[in-house]
Motif scaffolding. Structure first.
Motif, PDB file in Angstrom:
ATOM      1  N   ILE A  62       1.886  11.680  36.080  1.00 20.49           N
ATOM      2  CA  ILE A  62       1.359  11.025  37.280  1.00 20.49           C
ATOM      3  C   ILE A  62       0.835   9.629  36.943  1.00 20.49           C
ATOM      4  N   ALA A  63       0.056   9.532  35.877  1.00 24.42           N
ATOM      5  CA  ALA A  63      -0.510   8.231  35.495  1.00 24.42           C
ATOM      6  C   ALA A  63       0.586   7.221  35.151  1.00 24.42           C
ATOM      7  N   ARG A  64       1.645   7.703  34.496  1.00 23.72           N
ATOM      8  CA  ARG A  64       2.727   6.816  34.063  1.00 23.72           C
ATOM      9  C   ARG A  64       3.582   6.321  35.225  1.00 23.72           C
ATOM     10  N   ASN A  65       3.734   7.138  36.267  1.00 27.19           N
ATOM     11  CA  ASN A  65       4.689   6.813  37.317  1.00 27.19           C
ATOM     12  C   ASN A  65       4.072   6.506  38.674  1.00 27.19           C
ATOM     13  N   ARG A  66       2.765   6.553  38.782  1.00 28.39           N
ATOM     14  CA  ARG A  66       2.116   6.365  40.085  1.00 28.39           C
ATOM     15  C   ARG A  66       2.526   5.079  40.773  1.00 28.39           C
ATOM     16  N   ALA A  67       2.527   3.989  40.056  1.00 26.56           N
ATOM     17  CA  ALA A  67       2.800   2.691  40.682  1.00 26.56           C
ATOM     18  C   ALA A  67       4.221   2.602  41.218  1.00 26.56           C
ATOM     19  N   ALA A  68       5.155   3.347  40.655  1.00 28.00           N
ATOM     20  CA  ALA A  68       6.560   3.273  41.064  1.00 28.00           C
ATOM     21  C   ALA A  68       6.877   4.153  42.259  1.00 28.00           C
ATOM     22  N   LEU A  69       5.976   5.052  42.616  1.00 25.60           N
ATOM     23  CA  LEU A  69       6.224   5.998  43.710  1.00 25.60           C
ATOM     24  C   LEU A  69       5.681   5.464  45.026  1.00 25.60           C
ATOM     25  N   ASN A  70       6.557   5.356  46.033  1.00 25.18           N
ATOM     26  CA  ASN A  70       6.158   4.851  47.348  1.00 25.18           C
ATOM     27  C   ASN A  70       5.750   6.002  48.264  1.00 25.18           C
ATOM     28  N   GLN A 122      13.374   7.784  48.278  1.00 30.05           N
ATOM     29  CA  GLN A 122      14.364   7.805  49.347  1.00 30.05           C
ATOM     30  C   GLN A 122      14.172   8.988  50.301  1.00 30.05           C
ATOM     31  N   SER A 123      13.383   9.970  49.882  1.00 32.57           N
ATOM     32  CA  SER A 123      13.192  11.176  50.700  1.00 32.57           C
ATOM     33  C   SER A 123      12.295  10.933  51.903  1.00 32.57           C
ATOM     34  N   GLY A 124      11.479   9.888  51.857  1.00 32.23           N
ATOM     35  CA  GLY A 124      10.532   9.622  52.936  1.00 32.23           C
ATOM     36  C   GLY A 124       9.338  10.554  52.935  1.00 32.23           C
ATOM     37  N   ALA A 125       9.084  11.225  51.829  1.00 34.91           N
ATOM     38  CA  ALA A 125       7.975  12.183  51.740  1.00 34.91           C
ATOM     39  C   ALA A 125       6.629  11.485  51.894  1.00 34.91           C
ATOM     40  N   ASP A 126       5.680  12.239  52.445  1.00 32.37           N
ATOM     41  CA  ASP A 126       4.307  11.761  52.562  1.00 32.37           C
ATOM     42  C   ASP A 126       3.441  12.267  51.419  1.00 32.37           C
ATOM     43  N   ILE A 127       3.817  13.420  50.873  1.00 34.30           N
ATOM     44  CA  ILE A 127       3.061  14.069  49.798  1.00 34.30           C
ATOM     45  C   ILE A 127       4.049  14.572  48.748  1.00 34.30           C
ATOM     46  N   VAL A 128       3.724  14.387  47.479  1.00 34.33           N
ATOM     47  CA  VAL A 128       4.513  14.994  46.408  1.00 34.33           C
ATOM     48  C   VAL A 128       3.638  16.035  45.717  1.00 34.33           C
ATOM     49  N   LEU A 129       4.098  17.278  45.720  1.00 35.47           N
ATOM     50  CA  LEU A 129       3.411  18.353  45.002  1.00 35.47           C
ATOM     51  C   LEU A 129       4.104  18.502  43.658  1.00 35.47           C
ATOM     52  N   ILE A 130       3.364  18.255  42.582  1.00 34.65           N
ATOM     53  CA  ILE A 130       3.938  18.165  41.245  1.00 34.65           C
ATOM     54  C   ILE A 130       3.467  19.333  40.392  1.00 34.65           C
ATOM     55  N   SER A 170      11.341  16.435  28.530  1.00 29.29           N
ATOM     56  CA  SER A 170      10.251  15.580  28.040  1.00 29.29           C
ATOM     57  C   SER A 170       9.960  14.422  28.994  1.00 29.29           C
ATOM     58  N   GLY A 171      10.357  14.577  30.258  1.00 34.48           N
ATOM     59  CA  GLY A 171      10.051  13.551  31.256  1.00 34.48           C
ATOM     60  C   GLY A 171      10.833  12.277  31.090  1.00 34.48           C
ATOM     61  N   GLN A 172      12.019  12.341  30.479  1.00 36.02           N
ATOM     62  CA  GLN A 172      12.770  11.133  30.180  1.00 36.02           C
ATOM     63  C   GLN A 172      13.603  10.607  31.346  1.00 36.02           C
ATOM     64  N   CYS A 173      13.759  11.377  32.416  1.00 39.48           N
ATOM     65  CA  CYS A 173      14.588  10.942  33.550  1.00 39.48           C
ATOM     66  C   CYS A 173      13.722  10.518  34.727  1.00 39.48           C
ATOM     67  N   ASP A 174      12.626   9.838  34.439  1.00 36.88           N
ATOM     68  CA  ASP A 174      11.689   9.456  35.485  1.00 36.88           C
ATOM     69  C   ASP A 174      12.345   8.591  36.560  1.00 36.88           C
ATOM     70  N   ARG A 175      13.161   7.633  36.142  1.00 34.79           N
ATOM     71  CA  ARG A 175      13.701   6.659  37.095  1.00 34.79           C
ATOM     72  C   ARG A 175      14.541   7.341  38.179  1.00 34.79           C
ATOM     73  N   ALA A 176      15.385   8.271  37.792  1.00 32.69           N
ATOM     74  CA  ALA A 176      16.263   8.935  38.766  1.00 32.69           C
ATOM     75  C   ALA A 176      15.461   9.763  39.763  1.00 32.69           C
ATOM     76  N   VAL A 177      14.505  10.533  39.276  1.00 32.08           N
ATOM     77  CA  VAL A 177      13.745  11.392  40.183  1.00 32.08           C
ATOM     78  C   VAL A 177      12.812  10.559  41.058  1.00 32.08           C
ATOM     79  N   ILE A 178      12.299   9.467  40.542  1.00 29.09           N
ATOM     80  CA  ILE A 178      11.455   8.582  41.352  1.00 29.09           C
ATOM     81  C   ILE A 178      12.255   7.978  42.501  1.00 29.09           C
TER      82      ILE A 178
END
Length: 218
Positions: free
Chosen positions: A189-197, A170-178, A157-165
């Motif tokens: 995406i809407a919920r976590n966009r701001a936290a993803l670098n 830390q991966s240094g990715a340029d693109i995330v394919l979800i 249910s998307g409850q582990c957002d913090r760990a995967v973010i």
């Protein structure tokens, strides 16, 4: 083009905003051809232009109609990309034809191929760790030199957002394919966009399921 509270605002010119968008179900749809789309996605990643892109097909439209929160989340995407023939024909019936639709079955490989050419890395995110890892192996085999920054999964249910973010950042990715179910994808995406670098978030339900299935057959 960028969709912002029902209005369009210009961003750096690329293949995604050279073409007048089609409008369907009250949403702006890219009218660029698939090769232009993938090239532009990688251009944006290279320049650091933060963009959220969402692939729209019949399943996503059904999810929007069934749930107001999903519909609002879809509206927060910067660019919508048409995937199914049903979406294309619906646009034609509304008098708004566009150049072509993305093939979900080849999206992951095409994206990784373009990203490899432009030295951009891709992180694969799913709701199933085995599927994400299998898709990573399949894409590395299918796209020699492809840069897969990592693969991971959200929790139940998307409850582990913090760990995967944290893993993605830390991966240094340029693109995330979800690849999440249609009723979760846009909301995650809407919920976590701001936290993803990461410059580019590209959401497409079933994109990694296809890659995972192909790997299983090899």
């Amino acid at each position: 083009l960028r969709f912002d509270r029902g209005k369009f605002a210009t961003i750096d010119a690329d293949g995604l905003n050279w073409h007048t968008p089609a409008r369907l179900f009250g949403m702006p749809l890219s009218t660029a051809r698939p090769p232009e789309i993938f090239h532009s996605v990688c251009q944006r990643a290279q320049s650091g232009t933060r963009s959220s892109l969402l692939v729209i097909d019949g399943w996503m439209v059904r999810a929007m109609r069934a749930d107001a929160e999903t519909s609002r989340a879809v509206g927060q995407a910067d660019i919508l990309l048409p995937a199914s023939l049903s979406v294309r024909w619906a646009a034609r019936l509304c008098g708004q034809p566009f150049a072509g639709t993305i093939s979900i079955s080849t999206l992951a490989a095409e994206l990784c191929a373009h990203a490899s050419q432009m030295k951009q890395s891709v992180f694969l995110l799913s709701d199933d760790a085995e599927r994400a890892n299998s898709a990573s192996h399949a894409l590395k085999a299918a796209v020699p030199g492809g840069q897969i920054a990592g693969a991971g999964a959200i929790g139940q249910s998307g409850q582990c957002d913090r760990a995967v973010i944290e893993t993605i950042n830390q991966s240094g990715a340029d693109i995330v394919l979800i690849d999440l179910p249609p009723n979760q994808l846009a909301r995650w995406i809407a919920r976590n966009r701001a936290a993803l670098n990461v410059p580019i978030l590209l959401g497409c339900a079933n994109a990694l399921t296809i890659a995972h299935g192909n790997h299983g057959k090899s």
